[in-house]
Write an enzyme that holds these catalytic residues in place. Structure first.
Site, mmCIF file in Angstrom:
data_model
loop_
_atom_site.group_PDB
_atom_site.id
_atom_site.type_symbol
_atom_site.label_atom_id
_atom_site.label_comp_id
_atom_site.label_asym_id
_atom_site.label_seq_id
_atom_site.Cartn_x
_atom_site.Cartn_y
_atom_site.Cartn_z
ATOM 1 N N GLY A 184 -4.803 -2.348 4.995
ATOM 2 C CA GLY A 184 -3.867 -3.442 4.629
ATOM 3 C C GLY A 184 -4.918 -4.384 4.814
ATOM 4 O O GLY A 184 -4.681 -5.025 3.884
ATOM 5 N N ARG A 185 -5.568 -4.851 6.228
ATOM 6 C CA ARG A 185 -5.712 -6.138 6.096
ATOM 7 C C ARG A 185 -7.266 -6.391 5.579
ATOM 8 O O ARG A 185 -7.805 -7.630 6.114
ATOM 9 C CB ARG A 185 -6.149 -6.147 8.486
ATOM 10 C CG ARG A 185 -6.400 -5.212 8.847
ATOM 11 C CD ARG A 185 -6.275 -4.847 10.619
ATOM 12 N NE ARG A 185 -6.448 -4.076 10.791
ATOM 13 C CZ ARG A 185 -5.718 -2.465 10.912
ATOM 14 N NH1 ARG A 185 -4.759 -2.893 10.821
ATOM 15 N NH2 ARG A 185 -6.368 -1.960 11.667
ATOM 16 N N GLU A 232 11.177 -4.557 4.322
ATOM 17 C CA GLU A 232 11.011 -6.187 4.109
ATOM 18 C C GLU A 232 10.309 -6.686 2.784
ATOM 19 O O GLU A 232 11.445 -6.974 2.331
ATOM 20 C CB GLU A 232 10.223 -6.576 5.038
ATOM 21 C CG GLU A 232 9.809 -7.008 6.673
ATOM 22 C CD GLU A 232 9.306 -5.945 7.609
ATOM 23 O OE1 GLU A 232 9.217 -4.531 6.758
ATOM 24 O OE2 GLU A 232 9.225 -5.735 8.624
ATOM 25 N N LYS A 277 0.541 -1.002 -0.112
ATOM 26 C CA LYS A 277 -0.359 -0.372 0.654
ATOM 27 C C LYS A 277 0.953 1.694 0.129
ATOM 28 O O LYS A 277 0.844 2.154 -1.075
ATOM 29 C CB LYS A 277 -0.694 -0.489 1.157
ATOM 30 C CG LYS A 277 -1.536 1.125 1.317
ATOM 31 C CD LYS A 277 -2.743 0.549 2.471
ATOM 32 C CE LYS A 277 -3.341 2.033 3.194
ATOM 33 N NZ LYS A 277 -4.436 2.301 3.822
ATOM 34 N N GLU A 315 -4.027 -7.130 15.790
ATOM 35 C CA GLU A 315 -4.043 -5.294 14.527
ATOM 36 C C GLU A 315 -5.043 -4.910 14.663
ATOM 37 O O GLU A 315 -5.060 -2.580 15.368
ATOM 38 C CB GLU A 315 -3.354 -5.474 13.084
ATOM 39 C CG GLU A 315 -2.516 -4.041 13.114
ATOM 40 C CD GLU A 315 -1.755 -4.038 11.711
ATOM 41 O OE1 GLU A 315 -2.358 -3.760 10.692
ATOM 42 O OE2 GLU A 315 -0.429 -4.706 11.591
ATOM 43 N N LYS A 372 9.824 -0.706 14.110
ATOM 44 C CA LYS A 372 9.783 -0.247 13.103
ATOM 45 C C LYS A 372 11.427 0.879 12.813
ATOM 46 O O LYS A 372 12.271 0.773 12.588
ATOM 47 C CB LYS A 372 9.146 0.558 12.024
ATOM 48 C CG LYS A 372 8.131 -0.845 11.322
ATOM 49 C CD LYS A 372 7.035 -0.115 10.014
ATOM 50 C CE LYS A 372 6.188 -0.659 10.510
ATOM 51 N NZ LYS A 372 4.408 -0.504 9.417
ATOM 52 N N HIS A 414 -3.632 -32.509 17.586
ATOM 53 C CA HIS A 414 -2.164 -33.199 17.666
ATOM 54 C C HIS A 414 -1.566 -32.308 18.354
ATOM 55 O O HIS A 414 0.016 -32.045 18.380
ATOM 56 C CB HIS A 414 -2.029 -34.597 16.603
ATOM 57 C CG HIS A 414 -2.916 -34.935 16.049
ATOM 58 N ND1 HIS A 414 -3.220 -36.303 16.621
ATOM 59 C CD2 HIS A 414 -4.202 -34.854 15.543
ATOM 60 C CE1 HIS A 414 -3.908 -36.831 16.826
ATOM 61 N NE2 HIS A 414 -4.666 -35.674 15.862
HETATM 62 O O1 LIG Z 1 1.010 -2.948 2.723
HETATM 63 P P1 LIG Z 1 2.362 -2.220 2.926
HETATM 64 O O2 LIG Z 1 2.547 -1.032 3.185
HETATM 65 O O3 LIG Z 1 3.642 -2.404 2.922
HETATM 66 O O4 LIG Z 1 1.909 -2.271 4.405
HETATM 67 C C1 LIG Z 1 1.798 -3.771 4.740
HETATM 68 C C2 LIG Z 1 1.339 -4.054 6.610
HETATM 69 O O5 LIG Z 1 2.500 -3.258 7.370
HETATM 70 C C3 LIG Z 1 1.979 -2.667 8.400
HETATM 71 O O6 LIG Z 1 3.201 -2.795 9.470
HETATM 72 C C4 LIG Z 1 1.296 -3.033 9.048
HETATM 73 O O7 LIG Z 1 1.473 -3.175 10.311
HETATM 74 C C5 LIG Z 1 0.476 -3.728 7.943
HETATM 75 O O8 LIG Z 1 -0.764 -3.136 8.171
HETATM 76 C C6 LIG Z 1 0.021 -3.204 6.780
HETATM 77 O O9 LIG Z 1 -0.656 -4.413 6.219
#
Ligand SMILES: O=P(O)(O)OC[C@H]1O[C@H](O)[C@H](O)[C@@H](O)[C@@H]1O
Length: 553
Positions: A270-271, A216, A210, A356, A515, A387
């Site tokens: 995002g979620r 990462e 997004k 989250e 972060k 299990h």
């Molecule tokens: O889609 P992006 O901007 O790369 O974000 C990816 C993810 O990282 C963030 O740190 C949030 O905690 C998430 O809500 C998000 O989905």
């Protein structure tokens, strides 16, 4: 002091939870043979059985009262109207627009005033995604060496990975058009494990982010772009790349062609983004029809959520059950147990969706919350869970409410296996409820010829307290449509809990500190780096890592 309607409703919940026998379930069945009939609901093809919880008519009425006092319906309508319900980030929350036809007319309020036409931009992006998907599948769009694309690798993390990964895992079959792969972890062992399975000539790379700034994802995107460039040259690699993002400047700086950028808006969290451009890997991997059906299923759950009365409203009822468990009974963990292997990433998706969204400690107004909020969510597909961790659910010191997801009809011909699967799912929920008494254990051991002293020794270990709550969601079958319904059900459950707890379920400030600290530690791990200011534990660990890597401190 006069209490507000909300405070009164909460007080009632706490009072009911302190009644003798509150939390007990078996007596409710003894007292009411019709309990299953009265405490299950069916909507959108999903049967929700809440009879194996300790909720009775009085508690349900109190919970519905709490929902009313918390203005869940008004808040829901404000979300659907595109108002700024994500207050800390000053954003509308419109994932529902992503699966609605244009005629639904969703609009998103802008922080500076006025509205933008959400449905129009959704329709436009969906059409571009559809055309792109078709062109990749027909071979109208090919790789740099003229070969067709057979694999799509989605590089993203969090919501840009979990939702699409979960859905692809659920919907992909050997007859699907492409193979979808997911690269999330910054640990390059993840890439090393995927790379040998890929042919660069036939691999399409989607950078799903997004913000297009997530460390990462950008690190992995650079690695995979480098691999494509080494095999295809710089210009060739560009033909293998697309981006799913709201940040067009950054996608172009990364070298992605503008017509290969599929956008969405900041009113998609995002979620909640698997329905947006972020879901392109689902469409490419599983087929456009599957993706459309996924959206259609979610839309049907949206319509249910927006129109069903509270006492029939599945997302609200799921939320109220959780509120009863967390706030009434003090149960702070919640297991997700899908008895369908295709849902094996579903618990992981819900971990982000719920934790989250609901892992918050202040209200919308910034005051400390007066009640506990989101429980710890965990899970595994049944029967695997049985299990591993089910021991604790059956005999641990604290009950852990569980959601069992059962699917009546499989999409495979192995009827015996499926019966075994269902029998186990049903049995686990039954065992949690029923438990096992001293008389039962003794009788069974006697029957097996166990000597009395051995019975006495083992008896405490073999008792099951029972009376442990679970909720069952029963689906006729699992397909793209019903998966859409199921995921949307939990999304709206999360919304309702946010409203009940008066928290912002759409921000995630809690992920930021780590972060930031990672950014400052990063240079300290370089060969010529130096350990900076940290607590003694962190400083000690950095120093040891530097030692182990042969670097001076
Ligand atoms: O889609 P992006 O901007 O790369 O974000 C990816 C993810 O990282 C963030 O740190 C949030 O905690 C998430 O809500 C998000 O989905």
């Amino acid at each position: 002091m006069t209490l507000s309607a909300r405070e009164t409703a909460w007080a009632r919940i706490h009072l009911l939870a302190r009644q003798p026998g509150a939390g007990s379930i078996r007596p409710l069945f003894d007292a009411d043979p019709e309990r299953f009939e009265r405490f299950h609901r069916k909507a959108c093809g999903i049967l929700l059985d809440m009879s194996k919880t300790s909720i009775d008519s009085e508690i349900l009425a109190a919970l519905l009262e709490l929902a009313q006092a918390s203005q869940v319906t008004a808040r829901r309508d404000a979300m659907a109207a595109g108002q700024i319900v994500n207050q800390t980030e000053q954003r509308a929350v419109l994932h529902m627009a992503l699966r609605a036809p244009r005629s639904a007319g969703f609009r998103a309020a802008l922080p500076e005033g006025g509205y933008e036409d959400a449905s129009a931009s959704v329709e436009e992006t969906l059409e571009r995604m559809r055309q792109f998907t078709r062109a990749i599948h027909t071979g109208d769009i090919r790789g740099a060496t003229g070969e067709t694309f057979t694999d799509v690798i989605n590089i993203g993390i969090g919501g840009s990975d979990l939702g699409p990964f979960m859905a692809s895992r659920a919907l992909w079959t050997v007859r699907s058009p492409m193979r979808p792969l997911y690269l999330a972890n910054a640990d390059a062992h993840n890439w090393e494990a995927i790379r040998p399975r890929l042919n660069p000539h036939r691999t399409l790379m989607l950078v799903a982010s997004k913000t297009f700034t997530t460390a990462e994802t950008m690190a992995n995107a650079r690695v995979v772009r480098g691999w494509l460039e080494r095999n295809l040259g710089e210009a060739g690699a560009r033909r293998h790349m697309a981006a799913l993002s709201t940040n067009h400047e950054a996608t172009s700086a990364f070298g992605i062609m503008p017509d290969r950028v599929f956008g969405f808006h900041d009113w998609v969290g995002g979620r909640f983004s698997l329905w947006s451009a972020i879901g392109l890997s689902i469409a490419l991997g599983c087929g456009w029809d599957e993706f459309s059906q996924l959206l259609a299923g979610a839309r049907s759950m949206d319509e249910h959520f927006l129109t069903a009365p509270p006492e029939q409203n599945l997302p609200l009822l799921l939320a109220l059950i959780t509120a009863w468990h967390v706030n009434g009974l003090g149960l702070k963990a919640h297991a997700i147990l899908p008895y369908d292997h295709r849902l094996s990433r579903f618990p992981a998706h819900l971990q982000q969706l719920e934790m989250e969204s609901l892992g918050k400690r202040v209200t919308l107004a910034g005051e400390p919350v007066r009640h506990d909020t989101g429980p710890v969510i965990f899970g595994e597909p049944g029967t695997n869970a049985q299990h591993s961790f089910m021991q604790l659910l059956h005999q641990g010191t604290t009950p852990v409410p569980a959601d069992f997801v059962l699917v009546a009809n499989p999409n495979h011909p192995y009827a015996d296996n499926h019966r075994l699967l269902l029998a186990n799912g049903l049995a686990q929920a039954e065992a949690l409820l029923r438990g096992r008494t001293e008389a039962e254990v003794t009788a069974e051991m006697r029957k097996a010829g166990t000597p009395p002293e051995e019975i006495a020794r083992l008896l405490p270990h073999r008792l099951f307290p029972g009376d442990r709550p679970s909720t069952t969601l029963l689906l006729d079958r699992l397909d793209a449509y019903t998966l859409g319904q199921l995921v949307a059900l939990y999304e709206h459950k999360v919304f309702c809990l946010g409203a009940l707890w008066d928290i912002d379920a759409f921000d995630q400030w809690g992920v930021e500190l780590g972060k930031q600290l990672a950014k400052s530690i990063l240079p300290e791990l370089e060969p010529a780096g130096r350990v900076g200011e940290h607590d003694p534990s962190t400083a000690g660990l950095i120093a040891r890592i530097r030692d182990m890597q042969g670097n001076p401190n």
